[in-house]
Write a protein that holds these residues in place. Structure first.
Motif, short mmCIF file in Angstrom:
data_model
loop_
_atom_site.label_atom_id
_atom_site.label_comp_id
_atom_site.label_asym_id
_atom_site.label_seq_id
_atom_site.Cartn_x
_atom_site.Cartn_y
_atom_site.Cartn_z
N GLN A 156 -53.81 5.24 -39.59
CA GLN A 156 -54.42 6.39 -38.91
C GLN A 156 -54.21 7.67 -39.71
O GLN A 156 -55.12 8.48 -39.88
N ALA B 147 -56.47 12.59 -36.11
CA ALA B 147 -55.64 11.40 -35.97
C ALA B 147 -55.31 11.14 -34.51
O ALA B 147 -55.23 10.00 -34.08
N LEU C 83 -47.82 8.68 -35.98
CA LEU C 83 -49.05 7.90 -36.19
C LEU C 83 -48.77 6.72 -37.10
O LEU C 83 -47.79 6.72 -37.84
#
Ligand SMILES: [Zn+2]
Length: 382
Positions: free
Chosen positions: A188, A207, A184
């Motif tokens: 995020q 997420a 990620l």
């Protein structure tokens, strides 16, 4: 990759567990404690994997690569059982069955490891049945009990277990894990770690899954929409609906991940047919997933109530001018407006109403009823 890699913020516990593995003479009963989301069952599974790891040097065990490590982590090792209950409490028969299982010699590995998730969901009578086996364990059996805190387990059990306490990982530690393992972006990962309050599993779902984020956002904003009793009734229906959707989505995702992990462990492609001799392993995974899905509706509802609590927690912090970071920083304007329009006493009463709804649902009151009653008390008050 080692089995310990996915336990952010647990360096102290990991050091103790590594040492126990390296010394080669582990205690027969362990109690892993930590709040939900701190990774209790993941830690228990990692420890079980390290105990069964096939590397010759005990100090290196927990490699994460050998067949034993991979199958323990995937939940398919024949000598590692992970037991959970979809009911409010374990049934005494379930525990008797476990104890019978604990007597069996391991089939291939050095130990038979039995992980009991939510050992706090055991009545005193059931605990006493378990106690006998923990007091005089068969030489090859290792029990790992998991509970939120040592106080949640009877002292007779606690005193016979070696205790490992897991810390709530910091927001940074959770965010780093999400960046490293799940790929990620930092932004995020930070958002998810913050709004999940460092609950690793929830953070990862939020997420990665836009729908999960949308559901959480709907939930947290509910107090902004409730004006009348009929608003409250509608909000209650929506909350139950959102939680059911969340439960279905998260158990489907987990079932798919586990099946994929098992395929990898067995050296199969994503679309190759399952050979007859391996069908029982896949079947067991499926059964597990079904059992969890039943329980996860309850858990998802509870989680929604925690999310809802974060709204009032933030409001209260603003009202008390504590300067502590907001969980729902992104709603800062709404939170300020809400805080200015009411008093801390009213906010505390609302937090209490949510806590009471959680208790009632835990005691098997029909969820919709409990939540309707709660939502009515969440109408704005001075
Ligand atoms: Zn290994």
């Amino acid at each position: 990759m080692e089995v310990w890699d996915d336990l952010p913020g647990q360096d102290k516990a990991i050091t103790a567990l590594r040492r126990a593995v390296a010394e080669g003479n582990p205690a027969h009963a362990w109690l892993f404690t930590g709040p939900p989301g701190s990774g209790r069952s993941n830690a228990a599974r990692a420890f079980a994997a390290a105990l069964q790891c096939q590397l010759p040097d005990p100090a290196q065990r927990g490699c994460g690569q050998c067949k034993a490590c991979v199958t323990v982590l995937a939940g398919t090792h024949p000598d590692v059982a992970l037991i959970a209950t979809e009911k409010v409490n374990y049934q005494i028969e379930d525990v008797r069955e476990l104890i019978t299982k604990a007597q069996d010699r391991p089939s291939t590995a050095p130990w038979r490891v039995i992980i009991v998730e939510d050992a706090d969901r055991m009545t005193e009578r059931t605990t006493n049945v378990l106690l006998k086996s923990i007091e005089e364990p068969p030489p090859h059996t290792i029990w790992i009990l998991c509970a939120p805190s040592p106080a949640d387990v009877l002292v007779t059990i606690r005193s016979r277990c070696r205790s490992v306490s897991l810390a709530v990982p910091t927001r940074q530690a959770v965010a780093e894990l999400l960046v490293r393992r799940d790929g990620l972006t930092a932004e995020q990962a930070d958002f998810a770690a913050r709004v999940s309050q460092s609950h690793i599993g929830i953070a990862r779902r939020l997420a990665r899954d836009e729908e999960a984020r949308r559901r959480r956002d709907r939930t947290v904003r509910m107090p902004l929409r409730i004006r009348s009793v009929s608003d409250a009734v509608m909000a209650a229906a929506e909350l139950v609906e959102l939680s059911t959707a969340e439960a279905t989505a998260s158990s489907t995702e987990r079932a798919e991940t586990e099946a994929a992990a098992l395929r990898t462990a067995l050296g199969m492609d994503a679309d190759s047919p399952i050979p007859a001799q391996q069908r029982s392993q896949f079947k067991a995974l499926e059964e597990n997933a079904k059992r969890r899905a039943r329980r996860s509706t309850h858990d998802a509802l509870d989680r929604s109530l925690i999310d809802l609590t974060t709204f009032f927690r933030d409001v209260l912090l603003l009202q008390l001018r504590s300067g502590t970071e907001l969980v729902n920083e992104y709603l800062s304007d709404n939170l300020h407006a809400y805080a200015n329009a009411s008093r801390p006493e009213a906010t505390v009463a609302k937090i209490d109403a949510i806590a009471e709804a959680r208790v009632r649902i835990g005691a098997n009151v029909a969820p919709l009823l409990a939540i309707e009653a709660m939502m009515v008390t969440l109408r704005p008050t001075k």
